[in-house]
Design an enzyme around this catalytic site. Sequence first.
Site, mmCIF file in Angstrom:
data_model
loop_
_atom_site.group_PDB
_atom_site.id
_atom_site.type_symbol
_atom_site.label_atom_id
_atom_site.label_comp_id
_atom_site.label_asym_id
_atom_site.label_seq_id
_atom_site.Cartn_x
_atom_site.Cartn_y
_atom_site.Cartn_z
ATOM 1 N N SER A 243 0.833 -1.193 0.000
ATOM 2 C CA SER A 243 0.000 0.000 0.000
ATOM 3 C C SER A 243 0.876 1.253 0.000
ATOM 4 O O SER A 243 1.789 1.383 0.810
ATOM 5 C CB SER A 243 -0.920 0.002 1.232
ATOM 6 O OG SER A 243 -1.799 -1.095 1.193
ATOM 7 N N GLY A 244 0.566 2.164 -0.920
ATOM 8 C CA GLY A 244 1.319 3.413 -1.012
ATOM 9 C C GLY A 244 2.507 3.348 -1.928
ATOM 10 O O GLY A 244 3.252 4.329 -2.041
ATOM 11 N N THR A 248 -1.660 2.247 -8.234
ATOM 12 C CA THR A 248 -2.775 2.850 -8.970
ATOM 13 C C THR A 248 -2.277 3.853 -9.999
ATOM 14 O O THR A 248 -2.744 3.881 -11.144
ATOM 15 C CB THR A 248 -3.738 3.524 -7.975
ATOM 16 O OG1 THR A 248 -4.208 2.552 -7.040
ATOM 17 C CG2 THR A 248 -4.914 4.141 -8.711
ATOM 18 N N ASN A 294 -1.094 3.600 4.090
ATOM 19 C CA ASN A 294 -1.537 4.308 2.890
ATOM 20 C C ASN A 294 -2.884 4.949 3.173
ATOM 21 O O ASN A 294 -3.779 4.327 3.734
ATOM 22 C CB ASN A 294 -1.655 3.320 1.713
ATOM 23 C CG ASN A 294 -1.969 4.036 0.412
ATOM 24 O OD1 ASN A 294 -1.985 5.258 0.354
ATOM 25 N ND2 ASN A 294 -2.220 3.267 -0.628
ATOM 26 N N SER A 297 -5.710 3.155 0.245
ATOM 27 C CA SER A 297 -5.328 1.778 -0.053
ATOM 28 C C SER A 297 -6.506 1.044 -0.691
ATOM 29 O O SER A 297 -7.644 1.115 -0.223
ATOM 30 C CB SER A 297 -4.921 1.056 1.238
ATOM 31 O OG SER A 297 -4.663 -0.303 0.986
ATOM 32 N N SER A 298 -6.232 0.345 -1.799
ATOM 33 C CA SER A 298 -7.253 -0.464 -2.455
ATOM 34 C C SER A 298 -7.490 -1.713 -1.620
ATOM 35 O O SER A 298 -6.560 -2.493 -1.383
ATOM 36 C CB SER A 298 -6.812 -0.841 -3.870
ATOM 37 O OG SER A 298 -6.622 0.306 -4.653
ATOM 38 N N GLY A 522 -0.959 -5.803 -1.926
ATOM 39 C CA GLY A 522 0.329 -6.416 -1.615
ATOM 40 C C GLY A 522 0.261 -7.260 -0.352
ATOM 41 O O GLY A 522 -0.772 -7.398 0.301
ATOM 42 N N GLU A 524 0.392 -8.317 3.321
ATOM 43 C CA GLU A 524 -0.009 -7.554 4.497
ATOM 44 C C GLU A 524 0.342 -8.318 5.766
ATOM 45 O O GLU A 524 0.106 -9.525 5.866
ATOM 46 C CB GLU A 524 -1.513 -7.273 4.469
ATOM 47 C CG GLU A 524 -1.929 -6.324 3.346
ATOM 48 C CD GLU A 524 -3.386 -5.963 3.409
ATOM 49 O OE1 GLU A 524 -4.107 -6.595 4.204
ATOM 50 O OE2 GLU A 524 -3.821 -5.048 2.680
#
Length: 1523
Positions: A243-244, A248, A294, A297-298, A522, A524
Amino acid sequence: MKIMKANTTMAITASAPQWIEKTRMDKIKTCATAKEIWEKLTQICEGNDETKENKLTVAQQKYESIKMSHAHLVANSQASNEFRHEGTPVNIIIGSHVWVEESAVAWIDGQVTKINGQDAEIQRTDGKKVITKLSKLYPKDMEAPAGGVDDMTKLSYLHEPGVLQNLKSRYELNEIYTYTGNILIAINPFQKLSHLYNQHMMQQYKGAPFGELSPHVFAVADVAYRAMINEGKSNSILVSGESGAGKTETTKMLMRYLAYLGGRAATEGRTVEQQVLESNPVLEAFGNAKTVRNNNSSRFGKFVEIQFDKQGRISGAAIRTYLLERSRVCQISDPERNYHCFYLLCAAPQEEIDKYKLNHPKSFHYLNQSKCYELVGVNDAHDYLATRRAMDIVGISKTEQEAIFRVVAAILHIGNIDFAKGKEIDSSVPKDEKAKFHLKTAAELLMCDPASLEDALIKRVMITPEEVIKRSLDPLSAAVSRDGLSKTIYSRLFDWLVNKINKSIGQDHKSKSLIGVLDIYGFESFKHNSFEQFCINFTNEKLQQHFNQHVFKMEQEEYKKEEIDWSYIEFVDNQDVLDLIEKVQYQSDQFLDKNKDYVVPEHQDLLGSSKCSFVAGLFPPIPEETTKSSKFSSIGSRFKLQLQQLMETLNATEPHYIRCVKPNNLLKPAIFENSNIMQQLRCGGVLEAIRISCAGFPTRRPFFEFINRFGLLAPEVLEGNYDEKIACKKIMEKKGLKGFQIGKTKVFLRAGQMAELDARRAEVLSRLACILYESMNKEAAAVKIQKNSLRYQARQVYRRLQISVVVIQTAFRTMEARNKFRHRRQTKAITIIQAWWRCRIASIYFQKLKRGAIAAQCRWRGRNAKRELRKLKMAARETGALKEAKDKLEKQLEELTWRLQLEKRLRTDLEEAKAQEIVKLQSLLDEMQKKVDETNALLVKEREAAKKAIEEAPPVIKETPVYIEDTKKIESLTNEVDSLKASLKYEKEISNDLRKKYAEEQGFSEERRVKLEETEKKTHQQQESLHRLEEKLNNLESENKVLRQQALTMTPNKFLSGRSRSIIQRSDSGHIFGDTKMHVDLHSPSFSEGDDKPQKSLNEKQQESQELLVRCISQHLGFAANRPIAACVIYKCLLQWRSFEVERTSVFDRIIQTIGQCIEKTQDNNDVLAYWLSNASTLLLLLQRTLKASGAAGMAPQRRRSSSATLFGRMTHSFRGTPHGVNLSFVNGLSGGVDTLRQVEAKYPALLFKQQLTAYVEKIYGLIRDNLKKEISPLLGLCIQAPRTSRASLVKGSSRSVANTAAQQALIAHWQGIVKSLGNFLNTLKANHVPPFLVRKVFTQIFSFINVQLFNSLLLRRECCSYSNGEYVKAGLAELELWCCNATEEYAGSAWDELKHIRQAIGFLVLHQKPKKTSDEISHDLCPVLSIQQLYRISTMYWDDKYGTHSVSSDVIANMRILMTEDSNNAVSNSFLLDDDSSIPFSVDDISKSMEQIDISDIEPPPLIRENSGFSFLLPPSTDKNS
């Protein structure tokens, strides 16, 4: 260990992440066991409730046994190193530069100062000394470029610290992309680098071979697109990272570039790429949330399929989503947030908040579990409106939007429904009035019955074969039911949005080619990891396994491509899944409940019967056959199916990988956290890919690089005439290396062999340095002795020589002084004699010259006087003829005036006579009327008297005598009345006669009046004709004056042509005026109507002439004395036809159409384009100097258009209109220059024609320029970098001097090709006589294009920034400079100055002693044109492949970096690339000022129109005279 059903935590712990080497069998065993664990867990989740607990216990026991059996492997391999494989061991000696592990920064460099057995003492760069094992040290490449390498497979030492240092070096230069083979590593810069993604950058990467330019996300997209087009196979691009990390944004750039390559016409104003990107705000609002790492975050996986048709154009797209994190709806941890849409709705306008009965987020249970309600720099109210606009764009109606946010608000209210214990056992009821309020509100928003909603939350129905049982739920179970309902509603809502977006975008189901872009979550690892993290991490491990297989496949394909001897290296990715389970702790609380995927029937029935069609549509009726199976479905099974489908899709495509890396957790630019990045590289599989490479041959070097670096280890090989491949083999065999392989173009080395060769090279260099140092010391001592000895000897010789020289100098100076004195005395005497003699000679010559000059002047003045007398007589004859014509006209005018006065006088007399007659008749009529009145009055009196007498008469008896007397009176009165009537009748007849005469006189007067008016009209016409003639006569007199002035400076033969003299002679003899017989008849209209009859025939002739002109100019007419014939003919015709002065004409359109047709047919033929550029520019010049707009300041009075049909028109036309008359140069206004140019008042068609012609000049210029660019572009791509084989051969020794000469000639061939193209192009322009001004502009822009292409290629390719390549480009630039000199400044102009960027950049590359140069010297003296970004990039990319020297000093680099930071806010300065200027660099005024004056009087007409009488005016004076 026992596992409880609820509130139980299964903690799976492991040591810190480490890569562990194991044997192949161990790996296979472990991998199989890990898969077995996953299968067991899946089976547990899919079983019934009775066996779940037992199976989970068995699986846990199985796992514990695997863990214990694996502990031994971990302990034994703890000290082993990740990148150490079979091969030559690393040779580390005292003085070696190495990398040492350090916990704070991961790795730090230092130098070995002492070695004691297996321990080494390291002096680190931070000043500390440490002792560590030799096995834990990694060698540092001291010759690595300061700016790193763009592909990490090019690193000399492929290990963790080398990879980390390379990424850090490039990140400091804002080089965020780096290759690892065909894998792209993208580090998030946390700032906008717009210059990396503009249109110019996309053009650079379009069609470029992979790896030729600097690493970029566009390169990955381009190679995927080319592979799809060329091979017809679908491709996929896998974007991964935590994340981050920027996944995207990377996905957006990929889709943008794919749309650039395969774009199609916009659908409803939007392309597919735009529609996909416009859907992002909607998906982000409902699928993204803030996490610890993030802010956006998706929380779902996304696979975007971009579909293409057979032509490679985008035909459709689809979005596939995977595993939305449903548990986040009900449960979040601090400082995270729930999905964005909840906070956006709470920040909506007040009327919507009131409608949905919302409040601050802290008042809702689903949102207040975390204290984070707002994000820094994010305005939820603004984002809410942006999301609504995005919904409008993707096709979600206002009604659907209202229903969506009503559902979102209902979820928030459902979360606030708390439960308490009911009256019955294990029952529950709403806790308080607040809970009932939210229950009622949720029911209203979902449009269902509140009681039914309450029953669905707190009760369950169990159906048995015997009966239907309804049981209550305790408060805890009711809360679970409540949360399950919320998660189900939100999940269904998200799926609906995805389907709606896909329908809006439009899918091409017929498409057989696609490029998929995978943007997935990603790995986690949180403080508390639940079922979602388990599924997410398993997905990543499956993708990692696919990644490893692909990397291993690419590695083996590289070996096959190079045709080296290699054995199949079996590699099974077996540790990944086991590491996943070992490294992370998973909380098993509600693990099984979260895995359930079926909808509670009560929830299904409740929402399926909602009065809101939208809500009911989210819960369609379930078929009866699927009802039973759905009860035992699970998220694990569904997720496993989705993952299987994803892997099948990826396996059916050609994969490409992009690994996104987050450089720091602060989300700020210019911060590089080593430990954080190293962890991401490990988890992202980058180091695993490197490990796979190291398993074979981690170091690969092209032959020429290997020879350049290690050729000194075997000097005899360089001196011998060996092939590069054989030379490399001999070098390694001499050093005793084994296990290496020689490919077709590269040397493949085992791990550690590069360090071994570097150590041997360092030894050789050290030994050579010692020898060189001793030799230098001896040489210095010998030089010192020689210096002192030679100085003493020279001093002695000098002293003796000095004494002798002084004596000789004294004698010579005395002798010289005497000779000088004697010479001066003789010179003075000679000068006096010469002066007197020259004076005498000059005096005699002057007297003779004076007498001769006086005689010559007298004769010359007499001759001039006679010539002037003849001219004056001739002018007098011309003036006499004109005076005679004027006198005749004056006589005619006097006659007309006399006749007019006579007619006026007659008319006046007639009117006076008529007036007198009328007065006389009127007086007679008045008298007659008076008599009639008197008679009538008398008659009335008589009647009255008679009547009175009758009344006064006596009775009848007495009346008899009176009666007889009255009768007589009556008779007498009757007679008198009759006579009066007769008289009245007579008077009436006389009156009628007079009236008839009056009418006749009035008619005659009217006829006279009409005749008089006609006479006045004709007189007025005659006066106008006379005025026109007088005006023409005045013009003739003014021209006559000009002719006289010209006659003073011209000989009689050149003054008038034969035709003009004949006309004047005829006018003198009176033939013209005598034959005309100018008789003016006042009653004849022939004089006034004579101008109109021939006009129709004249127009028809002009139409025919225009047709012939258009046919003529469509042919190639060539040139006459460097002047384009077509342009001159067009101009002379337009001027002769007075086309510039008419309001409407079609000749301009036809000329423009003819030029356009000729150009469109031959856009690639420079010869034809140059011909028309010459004609169009010349014609434009003539128009620019001739035309002037109507109403302009200083405009001459408007001339009356004279007709050529009348006598005077033909006469004046001979003097003024004909271009072959006596005044041709004056009429055309070209030979006399601008001062004598006749300005024409141009109407609108002429001005429009000039604008169209200007546009065609610019268009032809652009076509010619672009054609030359296309011709030299392929050669420029070859000119920026010298061929490697030829370049490498230059370092093989002096025995190849002949071969080197041939190689140098081969190197310069591409440049000579460009020079040849430029030369041919210049010859074409010269042959067509294109104005030099335009030629200079063309070559200026062409050289600017060369400068842009070479300079941009230099900055985009590191292999071009070398010393030898600088010499190669410098030699090519010398060829261009020589061409400019040969072309002369007239045609080349300032073209050479346009190469200033590439010249200064190349000058920097070939500069010696770069480290000694300061920043000011580089930026102000050496490269003043280059920006600080460009200098910084060149300085960091430079490498010396010839002498091994270094770039600028580190202080200069640091100073440049500071300056770059100061200019970071300037968007323009961030772009280090140049842009090509394709504008038109001139205006019409520039052309007019730059071109010389043109004389077109002697232009011969083309054969097609020469014999036509309508074009006789085109004949030059000499031709006309001969005819």
